[in-house]
Scaffold this active site. Structure first.
Site, mmCIF file in Angstrom:
data_model
loop_
_atom_site.group_PDB
_atom_site.id
_atom_site.type_symbol
_atom_site.label_atom_id
_atom_site.label_comp_id
_atom_site.label_asym_id
_atom_site.label_seq_id
_atom_site.Cartn_x
_atom_site.Cartn_y
_atom_site.Cartn_z
ATOM 1 N N GLY A 199 -6.870 -4.824 -5.904
ATOM 2 C CA GLY A 199 -7.424 -3.569 -5.416
ATOM 3 C C GLY A 199 -6.677 -2.377 -5.974
ATOM 4 C CB VAL A 223 -1.989 -1.467 -3.606
ATOM 5 C CG1 VAL A 223 -0.517 -1.861 -3.696
ATOM 6 C CG2 VAL A 223 -2.172 -0.338 -2.604
ATOM 7 C CB SER A 262 -0.186 -6.981 2.966
ATOM 8 O OG SER A 262 -0.780 -7.322 1.732
ATOM 9 N N PRO A 296 0.380 -4.740 8.610
ATOM 10 C CG PRO A 296 0.643 -5.247 10.883
ATOM 11 C CD PRO A 296 -0.347 -5.318 9.758
ATOM 12 C CB THR A 309 7.563 -2.547 -0.124
ATOM 13 O OG1 THR A 309 6.395 -2.620 0.712
ATOM 14 C CG2 THR A 309 7.300 -3.269 -1.429
ATOM 15 C CB THR A 367 13.902 5.568 1.619
ATOM 16 O OG1 THR A 367 14.183 4.865 2.828
ATOM 17 C CG2 THR A 367 15.199 6.105 1.034
ATOM 18 C CG HIS A 407 5.987 0.812 6.062
ATOM 19 N ND1 HIS A 407 6.290 2.048 5.543
ATOM 20 C CD2 HIS A 407 4.750 0.499 5.589
ATOM 21 C CE1 HIS A 407 5.289 2.459 4.782
ATOM 22 N NE2 HIS A 407 4.337 1.544 4.798
ATOM 23 C CB THR A 416 -1.032 5.322 -0.664
ATOM 24 O OG1 THR A 416 -0.912 4.024 -0.082
ATOM 25 C CG2 THR A 416 -1.224 6.349 0.435
#
Length: 318
Positions: A15, A17, A126, A128, A150, A156, A182, A236
Site C-alpha cells: 500500500g 506505506v 502496523s 496499533p 517502529t 521522536t 505510539h 502518511t
C-alpha cells in the site's frame, strides 16, 4: 538457525506505506534483494515494476526487486510488516480503532512467517503498534530481540523537528525522545531533553526565546501531527518510510545506534506484560539492549499512565 541471506528484505504490504518504504530502501541503498508480498499480487507486481525501473539511474543501487511469497521469509535478514488497514480520513483519531482487524491480520502473518523462520529481524509498522508488537512476540514465542516496532521513532523525529524550529537549530542537533505508546499516552522525559548538551531548562536564555517552551502544547502537536497529515493528505508515508530505513540501516551496518523503538518489556522500570517504546541499541542482532532514561516525578507518572492503558487494552483482547 536457518541460513540468512544478508541484504535480503521481505516487505509485507504494497500500500502507500509499503510502496514508500520500498522507494526509500532503494534510494538509501540498503538492500541487495527486496521481495514484496501482498494479497493482491497484481498490485504487488505493479509496485515492483515501477520501483525496479528506478534502478537504472545512477543514484539507485541495482537491487533485485520481485514479487514473492511467505516462503521467501526462510532466508530473509529483515522482514518489514506494513499489512492491515490504516487510519483513514474521517475515522476516529485513534489508532485503536484498528485493533480487532489488525490483531487478526498480525496473527495470520506471524503464523506464515514462523512456518519458515525465527531468525529474521521483524520490523512491525502496523497499528496499533505496541499491541501488535506485543502479540507478535509473545503469542508466537519469537525471539524478543528480533521483533521491533517502529513505535515512537517517527514521533521522536517530529518532536525533534518542532523543537528545533522553535530554537532555530537543525533538528539533528536535538537530543530528546518521545517514549511509551505510539498513541495518546506517549510522553516526553523533559529532564533528558538537550541541544548539544544545553539542558531544556536553559533553552529560553540560550536560544533567545520570547517565552518558555510550552511543553503540553508541543507534546499535543507531536501526538496529533500524524493524524492531521491523514486528514490533509489521506495517509502518511514519507516519515514512516524513513523511520523504517533508520532501523534497517542500523541493522545492516551494525551501527549500535540508539533509537526509540517498541519492544516487549522484561522488567525495565519494573514493568512487564506490554510492549512500548524505550531507547534501544540497534545492531545486526536486532535489539542489543534497552536503555532506561532517568525519569523525574512527572516522567514516572506519565510512564505509569501509559503502562496501565496498554495493559488494559491487552487484557481486553486476551
Amino acid at each position: 538457525m536457518e541460513n540468512i541471506s544478508y541484504g535480503k528484505i521481505v516487505l509485507i504490504g504494497a500500500g502507500h506505506v509499503g510502496s514508500a518504504i520500498l522507494d526509500s530502501l532503494l534510494r538509501m541503498n540498503l538492500a541487495d534483494e527486496i521481495v514484496v508480498i501482498n494479497r493482491n499480487e497484481k498490485k504487488a507486481l505493479g509496485v515492483v515494476l515501477d520501483a525496479s525501473h528506478t534502478t537504472a539511474f545512477a543514484y539507485s543501487a541495482n537491487a533485485n526487486i520481485r514479487v514473492g511469497t511467505y516462503e521467501d521469509c526462510k532466508d530473509a535478514q529483515i522482514i518489514i510488516n506494513t499489512a492491515g488497514p490504516s487510519i483513514q480520513p474521517g475515522n476516529s483519531r485513534d489508532r485503536m480503532v484498528l485493533l480487532q482487524t489488525n490483531v487478526q491480520v498480525m496473527k495470520e502473518i506471524m503464523t506464515q512467517i514462523t512456518a519458515y523462520t525465527r531468525s529474521a529481524i521483524i520490523i512491525n509498522v502496523s497499528n496499533p503498534m505496541d499491541i501488535l508488537t506485543y502479540i507478535a512476540q509473545t503469542e508466537f514465542n519469537y525471539p524478543r530481540n528480533l521483533l521491533i516496532g517502529t513505535g515512537t521513532l517517527l514521533d521522536t523525529a517530529r518532536f525533534n523537528k518542532m523543537l528545533a524550529d522553535l530554537c532555530g537549530v537543525d533538528a539533528k542537533n536535538v537530543t530528546g525522545f518521545v517514549l511509551g505508546e505510539h498513541g495518546g499516552t506517549s510522553f516526553i522525559p523533559w529532564n533528558a531533553v538537550n541541544i548539544v548538551g544545553i539542558p531544556f531548562h536553559d533553552f529560553q536564555k540560550q536560544f533567545g526565546l520570547k517565552e518558555p517552551v510550552d511543553c503540553e502544547k508541543l507534546l499535543h502537536e507531536v501526538k496529533v501531527s500524524g493524524l492531521d497529515i491523514v486528514e490533509l493528505k489521506g495517509y502518511t508515508s514519507s516519515g514512516i518510510a524513513l523511520s523504517v530505513c533508520r532501523l534497517v540501516g542500523a541493522i545492516m551496518r551494525n551501527e549500535r545506534a540508539v533509537v526509540p523503538a517498541s519492544v516487549v518489556l522484561e522488567g525495565e522500570y519494573g514493568l512487564e506484560g506490554i510492549a512500548m517504546s524505550l531507547p534501544c541499541v540497534i545492531s545486526r542482532n536486532g535489539v542489543e539492549r534497552t536503555l532506561q532514561i532517568p525519569l523525574d516525578k512527572e516522567g514516572e507518572k506519565n510512564l505509569k499512565i501509559c503502562y496501565e492503558y496498554l495493559r488494559n487494552v491487552i487484557e481486553s483482547i486476551s
